[in-house]
Scaffold this motif. Structure first.
Motif, PDB file in Angstrom:
ATOM      1  N   GLY A   9       0.824  -1.200   0.000  1.00  0.00           N
ATOM      2  CA  GLY A   9       0.000   0.000   0.000  1.00  0.00           C
ATOM      3  C   GLY A   9       0.862   1.256   0.000  1.00  0.00           C
ATOM      4  O   GLY A   9       2.087   1.194   0.116  1.00  0.00           O
ATOM      5  N   TRP A  36      -9.598  -9.912  -1.870  1.00  0.00           N
ATOM      6  CA  TRP A  36      -9.165  -8.591  -1.404  1.00  0.00           C
ATOM      7  C   TRP A  36     -10.422  -7.770  -1.122  1.00  0.00           C
ATOM      8  O   TRP A  36     -11.291  -7.616  -2.000  1.00  0.00           O
ATOM      9  CB  TRP A  36      -8.315  -7.886  -2.458  1.00  0.00           C
ATOM     10  CG  TRP A  36      -6.924  -8.402  -2.569  1.00  0.00           C
ATOM     11  CD1 TRP A  36      -6.443  -9.306  -3.463  1.00  0.00           C
ATOM     12  CD2 TRP A  36      -5.827  -8.036  -1.733  1.00  0.00           C
ATOM     13  NE1 TRP A  36      -5.106  -9.528  -3.246  1.00  0.00           N
ATOM     14  CE2 TRP A  36      -4.705  -8.762  -2.191  1.00  0.00           C
ATOM     15  CE3 TRP A  36      -5.669  -7.169  -0.657  1.00  0.00           C
ATOM     16  CZ2 TRP A  36      -3.441  -8.647  -1.595  1.00  0.00           C
ATOM     17  CZ3 TRP A  36      -4.427  -7.060  -0.078  1.00  0.00           C
ATOM     18  CH2 TRP A  36      -3.328  -7.787  -0.541  1.00  0.00           C
ATOM     19  N   ARG A  38     -11.901  -4.019   0.714  1.00  0.00           N
ATOM     20  CA  ARG A  38     -11.489  -2.671   1.072  1.00  0.00           C
ATOM     21  C   ARG A  38     -12.586  -1.987   1.879  1.00  0.00           C
ATOM     22  O   ARG A  38     -13.766  -2.295   1.740  1.00  0.00           O
ATOM     23  CB  ARG A  38     -11.149  -1.842  -0.167  1.00  0.00           C
ATOM     24  CG  ARG A  38     -12.331  -1.489  -1.058  1.00  0.00           C
ATOM     25  CD  ARG A  38     -11.848  -0.757  -2.298  1.00  0.00           C
ATOM     26  NE  ARG A  38     -12.949  -0.421  -3.200  1.00  0.00           N
ATOM     27  CZ  ARG A  38     -12.787   0.092  -4.404  1.00  0.00           C
ATOM     28  NH1 ARG A  38     -11.561   0.345  -4.872  1.00  0.00           N
ATOM     29  NH2 ARG A  38     -13.838   0.377  -5.166  1.00  0.00           N
ATOM     30  N   ARG A  45     -17.397  -2.353   4.304  1.00  0.00           N
ATOM     31  CA  ARG A  45     -16.350  -3.124   3.638  1.00  0.00           C
ATOM     32  C   ARG A  45     -16.945  -3.813   2.416  1.00  0.00           C
ATOM     33  O   ARG A  45     -18.058  -4.337   2.477  1.00  0.00           O
ATOM     34  CB  ARG A  45     -15.774  -4.156   4.600  1.00  0.00           C
ATOM     35  CG  ARG A  45     -14.629  -4.972   4.047  1.00  0.00           C
ATOM     36  CD  ARG A  45     -13.930  -5.736   5.155  1.00  0.00           C
ATOM     37  NE  ARG A  45     -14.833  -6.642   5.831  1.00  0.00           N
ATOM     38  CZ  ARG A  45     -14.543  -7.263   6.966  1.00  0.00           C
ATOM     39  NH1 ARG A  45     -13.383  -7.037   7.551  1.00  0.00           N
ATOM     40  NH2 ARG A  45     -15.414  -8.074   7.511  1.00  0.00           N
ATOM     41  N   ASP A  89     -10.762   4.990  -4.924  1.00  0.00           N
ATOM     42  CA  ASP A  89     -10.155   3.707  -4.541  1.00  0.00           C
ATOM     43  C   ASP A  89      -9.459   3.797  -3.180  1.00  0.00           C
ATOM     44  O   ASP A  89      -8.995   2.779  -2.651  1.00  0.00           O
ATOM     45  CB  ASP A  89      -9.139   3.260  -5.593  1.00  0.00           C
ATOM     46  CG  ASP A  89      -9.775   2.942  -6.938  1.00  0.00           C
ATOM     47  OD1 ASP A  89      -9.180   3.314  -7.971  1.00  0.00           O
ATOM     48  OD2 ASP A  89     -10.848   2.314  -6.945  1.00  0.00           O
ATOM     49  N   ALA A  91      -8.732   3.525   0.460  1.00  0.00           N
ATOM     50  CA  ALA A  91      -9.328   2.653   1.474  1.00  0.00           C
ATOM     51  C   ALA A  91      -8.226   1.839   2.134  1.00  0.00           C
ATOM     52  O   ALA A  91      -7.078   1.836   1.672  1.00  0.00           O
ATOM     53  CB  ALA A  91     -10.350   1.710   0.844  1.00  0.00           C
ATOM     54  N   TYR A  93      -7.101  -1.824   2.437  1.00  0.00           N
ATOM     55  CA  TYR A  93      -7.291  -3.067   1.693  1.00  0.00           C
ATOM     56  C   TYR A  93      -6.820  -4.240   2.553  1.00  0.00           C
ATOM     57  O   TYR A  93      -5.700  -4.216   3.083  1.00  0.00           O
ATOM     58  CB  TYR A  93      -6.510  -3.027   0.395  1.00  0.00           C
ATOM     59  CG  TYR A  93      -7.144  -2.135  -0.650  1.00  0.00           C
ATOM     60  CD1 TYR A  93      -7.135  -0.758  -0.511  1.00  0.00           C
ATOM     61  CD2 TYR A  93      -7.779  -2.683  -1.771  1.00  0.00           C
ATOM     62  CE1 TYR A  93      -7.731   0.067  -1.456  1.00  0.00           C
ATOM     63  CE2 TYR A  93      -8.374  -1.865  -2.719  1.00  0.00           C
ATOM     64  CZ  TYR A  93      -8.351  -0.500  -2.547  1.00  0.00           C
ATOM     65  OH  TYR A  93      -8.952   0.311  -3.493  1.00  0.00           O
ATOM     66  N   GLY A 108      -4.365  -5.559   6.997  1.00  0.00           N
ATOM     67  CA  GLY A 108      -4.775  -4.442   6.154  1.00  0.00           C
ATOM     68  C   GLY A 108      -3.615  -3.545   5.772  1.00  0.00           C
ATOM     69  O   GLY A 108      -2.626  -3.434   6.506  1.00  0.00           O
ATOM     70  N   GLN A 110      -2.993   0.420   3.874  1.00  0.00           N
ATOM     71  CA  GLN A 110      -3.671   1.653   3.435  1.00  0.00           C
ATOM     72  C   GLN A 110      -3.272   1.997   2.002  1.00  0.00           C
ATOM     73  O   GLN A 110      -2.073   2.009   1.667  1.00  0.00           O
ATOM     74  CB  GLN A 110      -3.304   2.810   4.359  1.00  0.00           C
ATOM     75  CG  GLN A 110      -3.877   4.153   3.935  1.00  0.00           C
ATOM     76  CD  GLN A 110      -5.380   4.238   4.125  1.00  0.00           C
ATOM     77  OE1 GLN A 110      -5.906   3.839   5.163  1.00  0.00           O
ATOM     78  NE2 GLN A 110      -6.086   4.774   3.114  1.00  0.00           N
TER      79      GLN A 110
END
Length: 115
Positions: A9, A36, A38, A45, A89, A91, A93, A108, A110
């Motif tokens: 990320g 996957w 997000r 989510r 997009d 979020a 993930y 997760g 970012q």
């Protein structure tokens, strides 16, 4: 028990690309579907992309043609290649492993897309 560790990320400008990686602690791809997800602030989510144990992929409409999910069995790794990124997009993930009985989540990573 399975541990999932995501990476890749970061901050990218709109139109840019990122590749997310999710490494599983053992080989599970033959019995687990990988996905996957997000979650953006204030939103639910959502499942972005998934790949079944047979290798069948599926995507949410908003990322079709831009994102690609893939896996490398030898490396116990699932990838999410994200191209033509948009501010929406942005979020956290998370990687998910869904088996018949158990479900596992990564911590997760970012993703922030600036306009």
């Amino acid at each position: 028990q399975v541990q999932l560790v995501e990476s890749g990320g970061g901050l990218v400008q709109a139109g840019g690309s990122l590749r997310l990686s999710c490494v599983a602690s053992r080989n599970i791809f033959s019995t687990y579907a990988m996905g996957w997800y997000r979650q953006a602030p204030g939103k639910q989510r959502e499942l972005v992309a998934s790949i079944t144990s047979l290798g069948i992929t599926n995507y949410v409409d908003s990322v079709k043609g831009r994102f690609t999910i893939s896996r490398n069995t030898a490396k116990n790794t699932v990838y999410l290649q994200m191209n033509s990124l948009k501010p929406e997009d942005t979020a956290v993930y998370s990687c998910n492993a869904q088996g018949r009985v158990y479900t596992y989540w990564g911590q997760g990573t970012q993703v922030t897309v600036s306009s």
